[in-house]
Scaffold this motif. Sequence first.
Motif, PDB file in Angstrom:
ATOM      1  N   PRO A 572     130.925   2.856  -8.072  1.00 31.37           N
ATOM      2  CA  PRO A 572     132.174   3.075  -7.327  1.00 31.37           C
ATOM      3  C   PRO A 572     133.383   2.827  -8.226  1.00 31.37           C
ATOM      4  N   VAL A 573     134.502   3.441  -7.887  1.00 30.90           N
ATOM      5  CA  VAL A 573     135.717   3.296  -8.687  1.00 30.90           C
ATOM      6  C   VAL A 573     136.271   1.887  -8.489  1.00 30.90           C
ATOM      7  N   ILE A 574     136.424   1.170  -9.578  1.00 32.91           N
ATOM      8  CA  ILE A 574     136.897  -0.217  -9.529  1.00 32.91           C
ATOM      9  C   ILE A 574     138.396  -0.228  -9.810  1.00 32.91           C
ATOM     10  N   GLY A 575     139.151  -0.723  -8.855  1.00 35.49           N
ATOM     11  CA  GLY A 575     140.589  -0.857  -9.060  1.00 35.49           C
ATOM     12  C   GLY A 575     140.883  -2.052  -9.947  1.00 35.49           C
ATOM     13  N   PHE A 576     141.604  -1.815 -11.044  1.00 35.37           N
ATOM     14  CA  PHE A 576     141.957  -2.858 -12.010  1.00 35.37           C
ATOM     15  C   PHE A 576     143.454  -3.117 -11.844  1.00 35.37           C
ATOM     16  N   TYR A 577     143.807  -4.218 -11.150  1.00 31.35           N
ATOM     17  CA  TYR A 577     145.189  -4.490 -10.756  1.00 31.35           C
ATOM     18  C   TYR A 577     145.787  -5.570 -11.663  1.00 31.35           C
ATOM     19  N   ILE A 578     146.808  -5.212 -12.395  1.00 30.79           N
ATOM     20  CA  ILE A 578     147.550  -6.172 -13.211  1.00 30.79           C
ATOM     21  C   ILE A 578     148.727  -6.639 -12.366  1.00 30.79           C
ATOM     22  N   TYR A 579     148.678  -7.876 -11.905  1.00 26.28           N
ATOM     23  CA  TYR A 579     149.639  -8.329 -10.892  1.00 26.28           C
ATOM     24  C   TYR A 579     150.767  -9.174 -11.464  1.00 26.28           C
ATOM     25  N   GLU A 580     150.899  -9.268 -12.792  1.00 29.14           N
ATOM     26  CA  GLU A 580     152.003  -9.982 -13.428  1.00 29.14           C
ATOM     27  C   GLU A 580     152.662  -9.090 -14.471  1.00 29.14           C
ATOM     28  N   PRO A 581     153.954  -9.304 -14.719  1.00 30.98           N
ATOM     29  CA  PRO A 581     154.614  -8.513 -15.785  1.00 30.98           C
ATOM     30  C   PRO A 581     153.891  -8.676 -17.116  1.00 30.98           C
ATOM     31  N   LEU A 582     153.785  -7.584 -17.856  1.00 30.34           N
ATOM     32  CA  LEU A 582     153.006  -7.563 -19.087  1.00 30.34           C
ATOM     33  C   LEU A 582     153.774  -6.771 -20.150  1.00 30.34           C
ATOM     34  N   GLU A 583     153.660  -7.192 -21.373  1.00 30.32           N
ATOM     35  CA  GLU A 583     154.317  -6.494 -22.487  1.00 30.32           C
ATOM     36  C   GLU A 583     153.419  -5.352 -22.956  1.00 30.32           C
ATOM     37  N   TYR A 584     153.478  -4.238 -22.236  1.00 27.39           N
ATOM     38  CA  TYR A 584     152.605  -3.102 -22.546  1.00 27.39           C
ATOM     39  C   TYR A 584     152.895  -2.500 -23.919  1.00 27.39           C
ATOM     40  N   TRP A 585     154.102  -2.667 -24.434  1.00 27.49           N
ATOM     41  CA  TRP A 585     154.477  -2.101 -25.723  1.00 27.49           C
ATOM     42  C   TRP A 585     153.970  -2.942 -26.900  1.00 27.49           C
ATOM     43  N   ASN A 586     153.465  -4.126 -26.599  1.00 30.20           N
ATOM     44  CA  ASN A 586     152.967  -5.024 -27.639  1.00 30.20           C
ATOM     45  C   ASN A 586     151.574  -4.556 -28.079  1.00 30.20           C
ATOM     46  N   SER A 587     151.376  -4.474 -29.380  1.00 27.49           N
ATOM     47  CA  SER A 587     150.103  -3.961 -29.898  1.00 27.49           C
ATOM     48  C   SER A 587     148.931  -4.871 -29.543  1.00 27.49           C
ATOM     49  N   SER A 588     149.144  -6.181 -29.489  1.00 27.87           N
ATOM     50  CA  SER A 588     148.050  -7.095 -29.122  1.00 27.87           C
ATOM     51  C   SER A 588     147.645  -6.923 -27.656  1.00 27.87           C
ATOM     52  N   VAL A 589     148.640  -6.676 -26.801  1.00 23.89           N
ATOM     53  CA  VAL A 589     148.340  -6.419 -25.388  1.00 23.89           C
ATOM     54  C   VAL A 589     147.571  -5.113 -25.251  1.00 23.89           C
ATOM     55  N   GLN A 590     147.992  -4.110 -26.007  1.00 22.95           N
ATOM     56  CA  GLN A 590     147.289  -2.833 -25.969  1.00 22.95           C
ATOM     57  C   GLN A 590     145.832  -3.008 -26.422  1.00 22.95           C
ATOM     58  N   GLU A 591     145.622  -3.834 -27.439  1.00 25.40           N
ATOM     59  CA  GLU A 591     144.261  -4.073 -27.911  1.00 25.40           C
ATOM     60  C   GLU A 591     143.427  -4.815 -26.866  1.00 25.40           C
ATOM     61  N   ASP A 592     144.051  -5.779 -26.175  1.00 29.04           N
ATOM     62  CA  ASP A 592     143.343  -6.499 -25.103  1.00 29.04           C
ATOM     63  C   ASP A 592     142.945  -5.556 -23.972  1.00 29.04           C
ATOM     64  N   LEU A 593     143.841  -4.633 -23.612  1.00 25.93           N
ATOM     65  CA  LEU A 593     143.532  -3.670 -22.556  1.00 25.93           C
ATOM     66  C   LEU A 593     142.384  -2.761 -22.977  1.00 25.93           C
ATOM     67  N   ARG A 594     142.410  -2.311 -24.244  1.00 24.39           N
ATOM     68  CA  ARG A 594     141.315  -1.454 -24.717  1.00 24.39           C
ATOM     69  C   ARG A 594     139.987  -2.203 -24.692  1.00 24.39           C
ATOM     70  N   ARG A 595     140.030  -3.491 -25.051  1.00 26.26           N
ATOM     71  CA  ARG A 595     138.812  -4.274 -25.079  1.00 26.26           C
ATOM     72  C   ARG A 595     138.259  -4.484 -23.653  1.00 26.26           C
ATOM     73  N   LEU A 596     139.151  -4.706 -22.703  1.00 31.48           N
ATOM     74  CA  LEU A 596     138.709  -4.879 -21.313  1.00 31.48           C
ATOM     75  C   LEU A 596     138.131  -3.597 -20.736  1.00 31.48           C
ATOM     76  N   CYS A 597     138.719  -2.466 -21.141  1.00 34.59           N
ATOM     77  CA  CYS A 597     138.275  -1.180 -20.581  1.00 34.59           C
ATOM     78  C   CYS A 597     137.141  -0.547 -21.375  1.00 34.59           C
ATOM     79  N   SER A 598     136.742  -1.184 -22.460  1.00 30.11           N
ATOM     80  CA  SER A 598     135.660  -0.601 -23.254  1.00 30.11           C
ATOM     81  C   SER A 598     134.360  -0.632 -22.458  1.00 30.11           C
ATOM     82  N   GLY A 599     133.591   0.429 -22.571  1.00 31.59           N
ATOM     83  CA  GLY A 599     132.353   0.538 -21.806  1.00 31.59           C
ATOM     84  C   GLY A 599     132.535   1.191 -20.455  1.00 31.59           C
ATOM     85  N   PHE A 600     133.777   1.459 -20.069  1.00 30.14           N
ATOM     86  CA  PHE A 600     134.063   2.102 -18.786  1.00 30.14           C
ATOM     87  C   PHE A 600     134.670   3.483 -19.017  1.00 30.14           C
ATOM     88  N   THR A 601     134.491   4.334 -18.030  1.00 27.43           N
ATOM     89  CA  THR A 601     135.271   5.565 -17.972  1.00 27.43           C
ATOM     90  C   THR A 601     136.559   5.218 -17.236  1.00 27.43           C
TER      91      THR A 601
END
Length: 901
Positions: A572-601
Amino acid sequence: MRRPGAPASWIWWRMLRQVLRRGLQSFCHRLGLCVSRHPVFFLTVPAVLTITFGLSALNRFQPEGDLERLVAPSHSLAKIERSLASSLFPLDQSKSQLYSDLHTPGRYGRVILLSPPGDNILLQAEGILQTHRAVLEMKVNHKGYNYTFSHLCVLKNQDKKCVLDDIISVLEDLRQAAVSNKTTARVQVRYPNTKLKDGRNSFIGHQLGGVVEVPNSKDQRVKSARAIQITYYLQTYGSATQDLIGEKWENEFCKLMKKLQEEHQDLQLYSLASFSLWRDFHKTSILARSKVLVSLVLILTTATLSSSMKDCLRSKPFLGLLGVLTVCISIVTAAGIFFITDGKYNSTLLGIPFFAMGHGTKGVFELLSGWRRTRENLPFKDRVADAYSDVMVTYTMTSSLYFITFGMGASPFTNIEAVKVFCQNMCVSILLNYFYIFSFFGSCLVFAGQLEQNRYHSIFCCKIPSAEYLDRKPVWFQTVMSDGHQQTSHHETNPYQHHFIQHFLREHYNEWITNIYVKPFVVILYLIYASFSFMGCLQISDRANIINLLASDSPSVSYAMVQQKYFSNYSPVIGFYIYEPLEYWNSSVQEDLRRLCSGFTAVSWVEQYYQFLKVSNISANNKSDFISVLQSSFLKKPEFQHFRNDIIFSKAGDENNIIASRLYLVARTSRDKQKEVIEVLEKLRPLSLSKSIRFIVFNPSFVFMDHYGLSVTVPVLIAGFGVLLVLILTFFLVIHPLGNFWLILSVTSIELGVLGLMTLWNVDMDCISILCLIYTLNFAIDHCAPLLYTFVLATEHTRTQCIKSSLQEHGTAILQNVTSFLIGLVPLLFVPSNLTFTLFKCLLLTGGCTLLHCFVILPVFLTFFPPSKKHHKKKKRAKRKEREEIECIEIQENPDHVTTV
């Protein structure tokens, strides 16, 4: 007199146990005298209660309408996550994105179209779109107004059009290609992500099933497919009128699918609506009505026949019949109390009549056996009192254990509402069962005893003629009216020994089971039993499925089977909700997001935005540039406009901020989808606490999946508390502490045996199997306790003689009750429901394992394990020597009376 070496504390404890036991026996004796002196009162009061509460049960009957409330945990992390997710992004507007197999919230209609084997369903686009148009044009009338899907559907925020599955756009492209005489290869369909005509990338892993990809295709092009799934979501405003119209639409939708199935022989249609699970859950009760009545007739017949004898005076067929009816009217009274207190019926309560019957008829047959053990020369009132004194102490203890064990299941610590409601009803049923046994059935026993004392026929209620009169009559008349005086010899003081079960046990079975050549085979049998039980216990898994509670031939089960076969590639489609402000433009944050989403479509605005920046060669390394490009450029493009619903902006002065956002993740799964989704959930939840990114994950099916982990621990906890209660309740009632030890060993062996064997029999851990495991504990104690206590208190010279005495005293009642119980389960086999199959399997194993232990394992193991009976032998020898010395003294003093002595 104190034994040498025995500590004083042990003597005091032993004396205390004897005092308490004799006190309880004295109380039960007085209770029996009270019932025998006032039988009409104790017969009338239960009958009046049954009539009063039984009629109220018919007037107040109401089924439970909320399936989630019953089978999902009352307090779970998934419900908290749902509340938080809904506060950020309303679930009613996003349920099309949060795809869930069977637990989709709100009103909806869903259909799977399946092509014949070897066919490609994508080539039948025109026929599928005709079915789609028929759904859109379907009308529902309410108060003179016609409503179509367009009036009830969930609307898009962008253009206020109905939310439809993207597979519809794919089918329209295929149809247009066919109309323009183009080959379907020109319309490239990829899997699981495909590009639509408006430029959007869409995930269709849950809409296209049975996919075969083009060999060696790098872009995952689809060669053929077997199934298509389409969902029609209805708007939910929370009003009763809207809900009523939605329910009518769902009913018409299911009828339309049946009609279209008859018209389209080249496609198989499987439909599902939001009410389907609830309807098919309650369908079990409707299907089981006649079978429950057949079970009652079988139990009545078995109880009547097993209580009969050739002796027309001492035979008690009507007492067996009335005993079963006593349990029935107590169940009716309990049902009336349940509905008066605003209880709502659900199909899991179908097990209560079988649970209560298994315990109630045990008390009935034990009282009958206790009556047979009393002396015939006593008045019938004293015989009833003696039977109560002999039987009701143990029956009171086992009833108390039933009440306390199921009371723990009804406590606030139980997190599953179906288990809690069942246990509450079971507690009331046990209390009424106990009251009706000693009052209503006790009164019936008094009247039967009075007829026996006055020498009336047990069936025809006429006076039995004398032996001289019978000798002058034909053989058939002698057979019908014989009171057993011809079979009774001068050395037999108990005519009840001619009861066919007791005769079989005494003359045949007891000698066979205690034979020295049989014991090795019994030990081997137990080792085999223990091996299979242990092997099953190692394979326990929390794979419970709500399908196990539905009628097996229902549309929901058929739909789930097809869905599992063709649409199990993705979770089933899993909703991934980020409920706090996040520095999306930061390269380390982008890397963390990629790592969390790895293995998923991932269906992610973040990933699409990063690709957009890369393709457009735009730099957005700071907050202002990142948000400015996102709002002014990315979200205004048609192929990315739908991502506006996934981001929450806030404005503080001239500065914009992203305070929350969501992504969608889909995991690759196999046929055992549910187990893998639970593993994904258990891995993602801890990461939400350990990572710098604060997020929650949610899908509507998670609310039900939290139940599976709890379902494994609940029966273990209940069983542990139950064993502890056995120790406390029986410590003061048994003279020898080894009685407690043997009881705990026996119950543990039966409980683990049932748990292991039902796992090998493919029974999942759901609320029904949990309740059956709780019942197994009590059922085992109900039957093993009298046998073990009699053995421990027996004073014969050897263990073999003690176990023979125990089987002769309680074996008849145990065999009568377990046989009636198992025969009553047979009609459940013919109810086409997964719930009743689970109930049948578990209760069959419960009765079978208990019977195996009472008649095979315990009679053998008790003959060569403690407690020892040597001290009884020494006591008897000392008493015999003392008597011989007294006789010698009397002979010396009175030599003239030697002959007399």
